[in-house]
Scaffold this motif. Structure first.
Motif, mmCIF file in Angstrom:
data_model
loop_
_atom_site.group_PDB
_atom_site.id
_atom_site.type_symbol
_atom_site.label_atom_id
_atom_site.label_comp_id
_atom_site.label_asym_id
_atom_site.label_seq_id
_atom_site.Cartn_x
_atom_site.Cartn_y
_atom_site.Cartn_z
ATOM 1 N N ARG A 1 17.583 23.170 -6.223
ATOM 2 C CA ARG A 1 17.240 21.757 -6.072
ATOM 3 C C ARG A 1 18.527 20.938 -6.181
ATOM 4 N NH1 ARG A 1 12.602 19.677 -9.918
ATOM 5 N NH2 ARG A 1 12.883 17.868 -8.553
ATOM 6 N N ARG A 2 18.652 19.941 -5.329
ATOM 7 C CA ARG A 2 19.824 19.082 -5.385
ATOM 8 C C ARG A 2 19.747 18.186 -6.618
ATOM 9 N NH1 ARG A 2 22.711 18.773 -0.597
ATOM 10 N NH2 ARG A 2 21.720 19.772 1.217
ATOM 11 N N THR A 3 20.901 17.951 -7.229
ATOM 12 C CA THR A 3 20.962 17.057 -8.374
ATOM 13 C C THR A 3 22.381 16.497 -8.476
ATOM 14 O OG1 THR A 3 20.489 16.860 -10.743
ATOM 15 C CG2 THR A 3 21.500 18.912 -10.007
ATOM 16 N N PRO B 1 17.226 17.563 -11.913
ATOM 17 C CA PRO B 1 16.902 16.890 -10.650
ATOM 18 C C PRO B 1 15.977 15.688 -10.787
ATOM 19 C CG PRO B 1 16.780 19.268 -10.386
ATOM 20 C CD PRO B 1 16.973 19.018 -11.836
ATOM 21 N N ASP B 2 15.196 15.625 -11.867
ATOM 22 C CA ASP B 2 14.292 14.489 -12.059
ATOM 23 C C ASP B 2 14.976 13.303 -12.731
ATOM 24 O OD1 ASP B 2 12.256 15.962 -10.926
ATOM 25 O OD2 ASP B 2 11.491 16.695 -12.843
ATOM 26 N N TYR C 1 20.673 22.768 -9.138
ATOM 27 C CA TYR C 1 19.908 23.293 -10.270
ATOM 28 C C TYR C 1 18.861 24.256 -9.735
ATOM 29 C CZ TYR C 1 16.936 23.266 -14.477
ATOM 30 O OH TYR C 1 16.194 23.615 -15.583
ATOM 31 N N TYR C 2 18.791 25.445 -10.334
ATOM 32 C CA TYR C 2 17.836 26.450 -9.872
ATOM 33 C C TYR C 2 16.595 26.421 -10.741
ATOM 34 C CZ TYR C 2 20.811 28.304 -6.314
ATOM 35 O OH TYR C 2 21.549 28.439 -5.167
ATOM 36 N N GLN C 3 15.467 26.212 -10.081
ATOM 37 C CA GLN C 3 14.182 26.101 -10.765
ATOM 38 C C GLN C 3 13.200 27.042 -10.072
ATOM 39 O OE1 GLN C 3 12.495 22.119 -10.716
ATOM 40 N NE2 GLN C 3 11.903 22.332 -12.844
#
Length: 574
Positions: A541-543, A494-495, A534-536
């Motif tokens: 989280r959207r990516t 996501p980053d 993405y699971y954090q």
């Protein structure tokens, strides 16, 4: 039964037989657990009080502890506000996952870290829980919940009893003994056997008198039998989950600490497991301090992973090139981890993922290419356990393996069904670079094709070059299709920001905080940027994902080549 499950599952009707047998066995155990006779047997012998103070190395979350003090409980993506001094037990939970987290008592360490107020609140909540659920409850006493509650209570019993009366202290000690005995009597099959035996042994170490001594002896014997099946010679967990290896290491370190306090020498098998798991966690630790997201494991926070390190000076020793079916490729700034073995089978596969030859890539300390981060405790759908949710190649609209559903899943757990049986991996090391030649047969039953993946990392130019090839293994069915679409996916962290160049093929990846990005170049017929997830830390989280598309001819195969190179070394494509 557990050992024969993989073989029976491949026989027509075998899976149904396994599911029926498991359901019948579970019903019998359920009826026995709720009987007055069983509850009476759990109460003897009575503990004399508390003994060791086990220390759990998992870092506490003080912010969460203060939030609980105010009566706000946030677990598994849900929240419940009962107000300061409120009762979270005598009301419906917002979700089943929330209820599981609440009854596991994993939050108790966070609460105690908030000071004397947290200690007093921990005692109050424990006494309120035992008033409603201490006798027995079909949900709260389920093995997957009981295992963690026994572990967490054993680690915090001394602290929460500091301000308790003698009667309250005796009641909590008896509750811990009863729950540990029930847990020890409900170890079925190899999966979670080590974790449950370790939790019961930890409870024994925390209790004084004959009750504690008997629990330690019985649980240590079971642990000694279970550990060789749970921990491979190279330190990998039998589930092939890096996160599972880390969590078991935390449990064994707490048990080792408690046994030493009691003056009891840990058994050799346990010490071997600690050494092996420590080495495996070090192997899996990425440049950013977290873990790779493979086979039902999340990345975990760097501080969380670091808390399990027990080897002094290990950072100066060279890392192995492969472990537990995973391979590492290291460049000047690139770090690549590859899943190069079949997923776990049978009872070990309840958290396995059908994602053969998946990769994760870091540039420096930044994650670029990842997998979905699915884990059993995350708020993630089972669909993220298949190949589409990983950075690997897929054929058509099918998956090479998927989790069980329906009645079979409720009886046997969400085990993985199907998938590849054979994965080959060959590694080459030279001054010019390092490369892997990989292949698997997961697509053979449906399409008669073998997926081959070649990865080469150039340490001088700091490039990762890849090739995905589909090779015919047998003549195609004349009545079937001649062409099948394929996709090679690169899920992004996501980053990471992504943009496509003017040539509509090359893609620029730029991680947060990095001025210069990385070009992902390829010779695919079509390149798309699509949404992903993405699971954090258990939450989504959207990516984005980069998808290379093409067509494979079943009688001749197909290939696509790609390259990840530093943008400074490559001008933007026209």
């Amino acid at each position: 039964m557990a050992d024969t499950a993989p073989a029976l599952a491949r026989i027509p009707g075998g899976l149904a037989v396994l599911a029926l047998a498991a359901a019948a066995r579970r019903q019998l155990k359920h009826e026995w657990a709720g009987s007055a006779l069983h509850r009476a047997t759990l109460a003897h012998p009575r503990p004399n009080g508390l003994a060791a103070r086990p220390g759990d190395r998992r870092p506490a979350d003080v912010v969460n502890g203060r939030r609980i003090l105010l009566g706000c409980y946030q677990f598994a993506g849900s929240a419940m506000d009962v107000g300061a001094g409120g009762d979270p037990w005598d009301r419906p939970s917002p979700s089943r996952r929330f209820a599981v987290a609440l009854h596991r008592f994993g939050w108790m360490g966070d609460l105690l870290a908030s000071g004397d107020e947290g200690v007093a609140e921990g005692l109050r909540l424990t006494l309120e829980w035992r008033r409603l659920f201490g006798d027995w409850n079909p949900f709260a006493w389920r093995p997957e919940i009981l295992e963690r509650r026994v572990f967490n209570l054993a680690c915090t019993a001394h602290a929460i009893c500091a301000g308790a009366s003698d009667a309250e202290r005796a009641a909590i000690a008896l509750d811990l003994a009863r729950q540990a005995r029930h847990l020890l009597a409900n170890i079925e099959g190899p999966a979670r056997a080590s974790e449950r035996a370790a939790a019961a042994a930890l409870a024994g170490a925390a209790l004084s008198g004959k009750a504690g001594d008997l629990l330690i002896a019985q649980a240590a014997t079971q642990l000694e039998r279970a550990l060789p099946r749970s921990v491979a010679a190279d330190g990998g967990h039998a589930s092939r989950s890096p996160q599972a290896a880390l969590e078991l290491l935390f449990d064994l370190l707490a048990l080792d600490d408690a046994l030493l306090q009691r003056g009891i020498a840990p058994r050799d098998e346990m010490m071997r497991a600690i050494d092996r798991l420590s080495a495996a966690v070090r192997f899996f630790t990425q440049a950013d301090g977290g873990l790779p997201s493979f086979q039902g494991g999340e990345e975990s926070r760097a501080a969380y992973v670091a808390a399990a390190r027990v080897e002094e000076g290990a950072e100066n020793r060279p890392l192995p090139l492969a472990r537990n079916g995973y391979h590492r490729l290291e460049g000047k700034s690139l770090q690549v981890m590859v899943d190069a073995a079949p997923a776990a089978q049978g009872p070990w596969s309840v958290s396995a993922c059908a994602q053969p030859l998946a990769v994760e890539v870091l540039a420096g300390r930044q994650r670029l290419i990842v997998n979905s981060g699915w884990s059993p405790d995350a708020l993630a759908p089972p669909a993220l356990r298949v190949a589409d949710a990983a950075s690997t190649a897929t054929l058509g609209d099918l998956s090479c393996g998927e989790p069980l559903r329906g009645v079979a899943a409720s009886a046997l757990g969400p085990r993985l069904s199907g998938g590849c049986r054979h994965v080959e991996a060959y590694r080459h090391e030279a001054e010019a670079g390092r490369w892997l030649e990989l292949s698997h047969d997961g697509w053979a039953p449906r399409f008669g094709l073998r997926h081959e993946r070649r990865l080469f990392i150039d340490p001088v130019s700091d490039e990762l070059r890849g090739e995905d090839r589909f090779t015919p293994m047998a003549p195609p069915n004349e009545k079937g299709p001649r062409f099948v679409p394929f996709m090679v996916r690169f899920h992004l962290h996501p980053d990471v920001r992504v943009s496509r160049a003017n040539d509509r093929k090359s893609v620029l990846l730029r991680a947060e905080g990095q001025e210069v990005g990385w070009w992902l170049r390829n010779d695919a017929i079509e390149v798309e940027i699509e949404p992903s997830i993405y699971y954090q830390h258990g939450l989504p989280r959207r990516t984005s994902q980069v998808v290379l598309r093409g067509q494979v001819r079943l009688d001749s195969g197909a290939r696509v080549r790609w390259k990840l190179a530093h943008a400074e070394a490559w001008p933007p494509p026209r």
